[in-house]
Design an enzyme around this catalytic site. Structure first.
Site, mmCIF file in Angstrom:
data_model
loop_
_atom_site.group_PDB
_atom_site.id
_atom_site.type_symbol
_atom_site.label_atom_id
_atom_site.label_comp_id
_atom_site.label_asym_id
_atom_site.label_seq_id
_atom_site.Cartn_x
_atom_site.Cartn_y
_atom_site.Cartn_z
ATOM 1 N N GLY A 178 0.870 -1.060 0.028
ATOM 2 C CA GLY A 178 -0.002 0.130 0.078
ATOM 3 C C GLY A 178 0.912 1.156 -0.031
ATOM 4 O O GLY A 178 2.089 1.152 -0.366
ATOM 5 N N ALA A 179 0.170 2.335 0.321
ATOM 6 C CA ALA A 179 1.096 3.581 0.445
ATOM 7 C C ALA A 179 2.147 3.646 1.123
ATOM 8 O O ALA A 179 3.124 4.348 1.054
ATOM 9 C CB ALA A 179 0.152 4.891 0.597
ATOM 10 N N VAL A 228 4.069 -5.714 2.843
ATOM 11 C CA VAL A 228 3.808 -6.454 3.890
ATOM 12 C C VAL A 228 4.099 -8.047 3.544
ATOM 13 O O VAL A 228 3.634 -8.545 2.272
ATOM 14 C CB VAL A 228 2.426 -6.581 4.503
ATOM 15 C CG1 VAL A 228 2.294 -7.732 5.483
ATOM 16 C CG2 VAL A 228 1.847 -5.098 5.031
ATOM 17 N N ASP A 274 -8.993 6.080 9.070
ATOM 18 C CA ASP A 274 -9.267 5.434 7.862
ATOM 19 C C ASP A 274 -10.029 3.984 8.176
ATOM 20 O O ASP A 274 -9.602 3.023 7.498
ATOM 21 C CB ASP A 274 -7.890 5.135 7.194
ATOM 22 C CG ASP A 274 -7.854 4.827 5.559
ATOM 23 O OD1 ASP A 274 -8.908 5.276 5.059
ATOM 24 O OD2 ASP A 274 -6.980 4.182 5.112
#
Length: 509
Positions: free
Chosen positions: A23-24, A28, A149
């Protein structure tokens, strides 16, 4: 193109096996913890493009936040380690959770109300632990954390052997600590479709912003759709939608199921444009869900566990015509048990989860001489629980039968929190808050002589559940026997004198 990180070993311990996602904030990986014999963990790296001091500090904050929250709540992903790679890239280590994110579950079809209630309550409990705050150096009081979020893709649903379906909140990567001396106004960070009006404005946020995002997600969980539609998928389009567009009603967008009006009203309240018109805390949402959960949720959870319950049948006696005696109450079921053939006829005590058609009972089986059984039925009962995580996760479950004339009878037993049996019993005790003591006389072990109930105080119930969840990811660095010895010494030198003093004072009064 192969990933050059695969096969890399971090801190001489974590060997990267597979890329799980990115992601940003970074990537992972699935990794093998070679120090703990191959236990699988997840390792998150900060993205190479974000390797500046500000983002390093934010990444450390994320690791610290998740580590503390994971200790407080089983509904937040648990962080267990932090480090820096040979290339000076920060990483942290999390529990590896197998399951699906909520987005994948609700996109094909909405959740039925009973399942929604169970998952929603768990998510709220995790969010509540964040809003209640964590300890931050230099602050006297816990500092509240706003996730900023909340959305379905940040909720992971996994199957737990003890709890059944378990929800965990992921990605506190843009979480904000509510510290009085830090200016929170900044550029927008979050997900446009789930952001509160005040978040879109870049205003100072409090827990009510997460409640707005939670309202959108709750609507989506029940309908597979979101309550607002932007003219364009741009910041301006969503700014207008969140500020001026009334949210759709649930009954307008779905005919799949009937949603109770109380639940729809709660979700609409969470979606209020003005923060003061929303529920003011996540605790308010939990409280509003309670009557619905009692009505719809209990049967669903029993259904989830019915297979496991029916697979474990208690030992019962037969009556004269060889038909099973029909028990009327839980105590009747307990009285129908007989002493297990694999246990010695001796003065011992052991725990056992006893399944019934309605629920599993936490029971403590005790064998004593008949005369001692008769003595111990008169007097008071006391229980306590203590735990050590090192060198091996182990809990002491202590029951005391006290009679002013005959003194105390100590009934200690130990739960190995690294075993499935120990975890199941520990969590059952915490969940139910009660256990049955089954007395068997040495002279006649083929029948349960007496059954009594013992209640567990609420603080102890909470601790038991926290210990079970903590033990799953806590490494064992020694023998179970060593931990048992530690707890035995604590019982002898500290617990017994204090408990005896309390019981004697109680009976004097």
């Amino acid at each position: 193109m192969s990933d050059p990180n695969l096969g890399l070993k971090l801190a001489n311990r974590y060997e990267l096996v597979e890329l799980l996602g990115q992601g940003a904030m970074g990537r992972v990986y699935l990794a093998e913890d070679t120090l703990l014999g191959g236990v699988m963990v997840a390792v998150k790296f900060l993205a190479q493009t974000l390797l500046n001091k500000k983002m390093r500090d934010r990444f450390v904050q994320e690791a610290t936040t998740c580590a503390q929250l994971g200790q407080k709540s089983i509904h937040v992903v648990r962080v267990t380690d932090y480090g820096v790679s040979e290339d000076e890239v920060p990483f942290y280590v999390m529990e590896y959770l197998q399951g699906d994110n909520l987005s994948k579950i609700i996109n094909p079809k909405p959740l039925p109300v009973p399942r929604f209630l169970g998952l929603c309550r768990q998510i709220c409990l995790g969010l509540q632990s964040a809003h209640d705050g964590i300890r931050v150096k230099g602050y006297d009081k816990p500092v509240s954390i706003i996730h900023r979020d909340i959305k379905p893709s940040n909720i992971l649903i996994t199957q737990d052997p003890t709890l059944g379906e378990l929800a965990k909140i992921l990605d506190f990567g843009i979480a904000k600590l509510l510290q009085a001396d830090i200016d929170q106004t900044s550029s927008f960070m979050g997900t446009l479709a789930y952001a509160s009006p005040e978040q879109m404005e870049g205003r100072e946020l409090d827990n009510r912003s997460d409640i707005y995002s939670m309202g959108i997600m709750m609507f989506q969980m029940l309908t597979s759709r979101i309550p607002l539609t932007a003219e364009s998928h741009t910041f301006g389009g969503w700014y207008k939608a969140h500020h001026s567009q009334p949210p759709k009603a649930i009954h307008e967008v779905t005919s799949v199921q009937k949603v109770p009006k109380l639940l729809e009203d709660l979700i609409m309240a969470c979606l209020a444009k003005d923060p003061k018109d929303r529920p003011q805390t996540v605790g308010d949402i939990i409280k509003a869900l309670e009557p619905l959960d009692q009505r719809f949720g209990t049967g669903f959870r029993i259904g989830q566990r019915i297979g496991a319950t029916l697979s474990r049948v208690p030992v019962v006696k037969k009556n004269a015509d060889s038909t099973l005696t029909e028990p009327q109450t839980e105590d009747d079921i307990c009285r129908l048990t007989s002493w297990p053939k694999n246990k010695p006829i001796a003065e011992i005590v052991f725990p056992y989860p006893l399944p019934t058609s309605k629920r599993t009972l936490a029971t403590l089986w005790v064998m004593l001489p008949q005369v001692e059984v008769d003595k111990r039925l008169l007097g008071s009962r006391y229980n306590n629980f203590i735990c050590t995580m090192s060198p091996h996760p182990m809990a002491l479950w202590l029951t005391v039968l006290y009679n002013a004339q005959h003194g105390p009878r100590w009934l200690p037993c130990y739960l190995d929190l690294k075993t499935k049996a120990g975890q199941e019993m520990g969590f059952l005790l915490g969940q139910v808050g009660q256990y049955k003591i089954l007395f068997f006389a040495k002279e006649n072990p083929q029948r349960c002589a007496h059954v009594v109930s013992a209640n567990i105080a609420n603080p102890q119930r909470k601790l038991l559940q926290e210990w079970v969840m903590a033990a799953r990811s806590h490494p064992s660095v020694g023998n179970a026997a060593d931990s048992k010895d530690v707890l035995k010494r604590e019982l002898t030198t500290s617990l017994k004198p204090k408990i005896l003093k309390q019981l004697e004072a109680l009976h004097e009064n």
